[in-house]
Motif scaffolding. Structure first.
Motif, PDB file in Angstrom:
ATOM      1  N   GLU A 279      49.714  60.215  -5.586  1.00 23.14           N
ATOM      2  CA  GLU A 279      50.074  60.734  -6.919  1.00 23.14           C
ATOM      3  C   GLU A 279      50.675  59.640  -7.792  1.00 23.14           C
ATOM      4  O   GLU A 279      50.669  59.728  -9.025  1.00 23.14           O
ATOM      5  N   PHE A 280      51.190  58.566  -7.169  1.00 27.76           N
ATOM      6  CA  PHE A 280      51.703  57.424  -7.920  1.00 27.76           C
ATOM      7  C   PHE A 280      50.742  56.242  -7.879  1.00 27.76           C
ATOM      8  O   PHE A 280      50.628  55.500  -8.851  1.00 27.76           O
ATOM      9  N   SER A 281      50.047  56.050  -6.755  1.00 22.99           N
ATOM     10  CA  SER A 281      49.142  54.899  -6.629  1.00 22.99           C
ATOM     11  C   SER A 281      47.800  55.139  -7.306  1.00 22.99           C
ATOM     12  O   SER A 281      47.144  54.195  -7.748  1.00 22.99           O
ATOM     13  N   GLY A 282      47.372  56.393  -7.356  1.00 21.06           N
ATOM     14  CA  GLY A 282      46.114  56.717  -8.023  1.00 21.06           C
ATOM     15  C   GLY A 282      44.869  56.396  -7.233  1.00 21.06           C
ATOM     16  O   GLY A 282      43.756  56.695  -7.660  1.00 21.06           O
ATOM     17  N   LYS A 283      45.023  55.780  -6.053  1.00 18.82           N
ATOM     18  CA  LYS A 283      43.857  55.382  -5.268  1.00 18.82           C
ATOM     19  C   LYS A 283      44.287  55.265  -3.814  1.00 18.82           C
ATOM     20  O   LYS A 283      45.329  54.680  -3.508  1.00 18.82           O
ATOM     21  N   SER A 284      43.492  55.804  -2.915  1.00 13.54           N
ATOM     22  CA  SER A 284      43.863  55.809  -1.502  1.00 13.54           C
ATOM     23  C   SER A 284      43.624  54.440  -0.866  1.00 13.54           C
ATOM     24  O   SER A 284      42.859  53.613  -1.375  1.00 13.54           O
TER      25      SER A 284
END
Length: 603
Positions: free
Chosen positions: A169-174
């Motif tokens: 939810e903060f990084s935007g990318k796994s």
């Protein structure tokens, strides 16, 4: 020699080091501001240069020879360094390879050996040094153990803070999505392994954070990625909780840091990708001894973390807004307090931290706050301490450069405030800095432009009167990572990276009059697409610029319109969000400036 004497007397420390250098048959020893991770902000146990010299800056190099020693610093520290070190022990020199070569040519005869710790230097750095020192007949020779550690009798224990998962939810990318293009590139080039040693890149890739080092929440670890998708992470396993193992998943196997070189030593005939700009010379020596095939390429995560995705951009905007609220509340407090109370530089640091701690997602400061009044403001990276702490007095200029770490973004901002009535000279210099700040913030530029090409915009009005500043105009910023991030920058030197949409960069021209005052205006910009292959900047920082320091007669109509629009945006967005007792201050600080053609000067 007593511990107390060693701790208090840098001359004794220097003499102890020289004795050890001599016992190792060396002529000198290199002491960089560095650790094996090349961290900008390091744990106390890694501050070897400061322990030896007393210099507190975040960049530098000391060379200790049998009869001479020098501290090499860049333009940010030319005022600070001579104030902090005993110049009878260390001459202060400009930090460049050419300057180092010149100094050594004067003080080191041909045929001498300089010892160094190969964990603390990158391959690129050693290559550059050798290129300049070989013609002088000076040999660089690695030593097995750091000589400073042998004489630093009460060296602090290395921190061991647990890693913390950084949610999508903060990084935007796994992690998986970030790893895929790396594996595809490795397959295309038939690579067996890729070694990563940069903590910010590793933290970004794994979506992990930690607090082992001050100000930058990066994980102190090395990674080895194999072509099949397996990842070995080397660190102190006491940092690795079950939550961390669950978050990283099956591809990651966690190993003790001390196993790293043993694994690398097994890479005989293997094709291994590394980044010579980050890789410690020690690891390259190990790879060569193992007869691995080494391929140098830039760390692919550098550009990946610089190009903020939609979630990171939204987080940056939100974090900058909350941080601006904290700084506005602080400035309103300062206006109410400094005339009636004996407010010191350290008092302001504490109050600003208190205001930031009220904000959602706040984790800590992004660097040590620069709270500087009067002559202290002329020291670019001044940090108050109990010995230098000064009361904020009227008729002085106050410079505040600070930032915060939030789960959704990292901030960095500077405002310069007039305490009382500024002089005509101070207003002139401030306005020239402001004009440069506006010119850079307003520019529209084509695809393919680098920060170096834009740097002149910020300096031009100072150049008109023969003035300049020694630091760069802007640097990239991480997303809950290092406040100073590449590859993008705005400055005179180097080529820099092409500016692309999604990058964050600061806009911070300044002016410094040694012994009197300093000025800097800094906001964070987001690179945004416009049209027809052109780009621009969106200013994310929402903090008023002090109108008391402006010489309005030097401003054009367009510049005044920019200031008024910026201040109107601040008041509209934040007047209902700041503390109730700050609203009046914000209203006054954002009042529009009136334009008059008749009052214009030829600036």
């Amino acid at each position: 020699m007593s511990i107390e004497s060693m701790n208090k007397n840098h001359s004794l420390r220097l003499e102890s080091l020289r004795q050890l250098i001599s016992s190792f048959k060396g002529w000198g020893f290199l002491v960089p501001y560095s650790n094996c991770f090349q961290n900008e902000y390091m744990a106390d146990c890694d501050h070897r240069l400061q322990w030896l010299t007393g210099f507190k800056g975040s960049a530098g190099l000391v060379i200790v020879l049998a009869n001479h020693a020098a501290l090499f610093v860049d333009g940010r520290y030319t005022v600070q360094a001579p104030q902090e070190v005993e110049t009878r022990n260390f001459s202060v020199e400009p930090y460049s390879v050419d300057s180092i070569e010149k100094w050594l040519s004067q003080h080191s005869p041909a045929g001498q050996v300089l010892l160094y710790d190969s964990w603390l230097y990158t391959v690129q750095q050693i290559s550059s040094y050798k290129k300049h020192l070989d013609p002088l007949g000076i040999t660089l020779e690695p030593c097995d153990d750091n000589l400073i550690d042998a004489v630093w009798v009460d060296r602090p224990v290395r921190p061991c803070e647990p890693f913390v998962p950084h949610p999508d939810e903060f990084s935007g990318k796994s992690f998986k999505n970030k790893l895929e293009p790396i594996l595809a590139s490795m397959k295309l080039k038939s690579l067996d392994y890729m070694i990563m040693t940069n903590p910010e890149s590793i933290s970004w890739l794994l979506n992990m954070r930690s607090n082992d080092t001050p100000f930058t929440p990066s994980c102190q670890a090395f990674l080895i990625i194999d072509h099949g998708g397996g990842v070995q992470a080397f660190t102190d396993l006491k940092k690795v909780t079950q939550d961390v193992r669950n978050h990283s998943g099956d591809p990651v196997s966690w190993c003790e840091f001390k196993q790293f070189l043993d694994v690398v030593s097994s890479f005989s005939t293997k094709k291994v990708r590394v980044d010579f700009g980050q890789l410690p010379q020690k690891i390259l020596d190990c790879l060569r001894h193992a007869k691995a095939e080494v391929l140098h390429e830039t760390d692919p995560c550098i550009l990946g973390r610089a190009l903020k995705n939609d979630v990171e951009q939204a987080g940056a905007i939100a974090a900058q807004e909350r941080d601006s609220i904290a700084v506005i509340n602080f400035l309103a407090w300062l206006e109410r307090s400094y005339q009636n109370k004996k407010i010191t530089e350290l008092d302001t640091v504490a109050e600003l931290l208190k205001q930031r701690q009220k904000q959602t997602y706040f984790q800590g400061e992004s660097f040590s706050t620069i709270s500087a009044v009067g002559p202290h403001a002329a020291i670019v990276h001044y940090h108050p301490d109990p010995l230098t702490n000064t009361i904020l007095s009227e008729d002085a200029i106050y410079l505040l450069d600070s930032g915060g770490q939030y789960l959704d973004g990292t901030t960095d901002t500077t405002r310069t405030i007039a305490l009382g009535q500024p002089t005509d000279e101070q207003k002139d210099r401030f306005t020239r800095v402001l004009k440069g700040h506006i010119a850079l913030a307003s520019i529209i530029f084509p695809d393919g432009t680098t920060g170096q090409q834009l740097d002149v915009l910020a300096r031009q009005f100072l150049w008109h009167v023969g003035l300049d500043y020694e630091h760069s105009t802007g640097h990239g910023i991480g997303s809950y990572l290092n406040v100073h991030e590449g590859p993008q920058r705005i400055g005179k030197g180097g080529h820099g990276a092409v500016l692309q949409p999604g990058m964050l960069v600061t806009n911070e021209p300044g002016y410094y009059k040694a012994g009197e005052y300093g000025i800097r205006i800094e906001s964070v910009l987001l690179v945004i697409p416009l049209n027809s292959n052109f780009l621009g900047f969106k200013t994310l920082t929402l903090i008023p610029i002090d109108r008391m320091l402006m010489d309005v007669s030097l401003l054009t109509k367009q510049e005044i319109e920019w200031i008024n629009a910026y201040h109107d945006k601040i008041f509209t967005k934040l007047s209902s969000k700041v503390d109730e007792q700050s609203t009046g201050w914000l209203q006054e600080a954002t009042k529009p400036i009136k334009f008059s053609e008749s009052s214009l000067k030829n600036g």
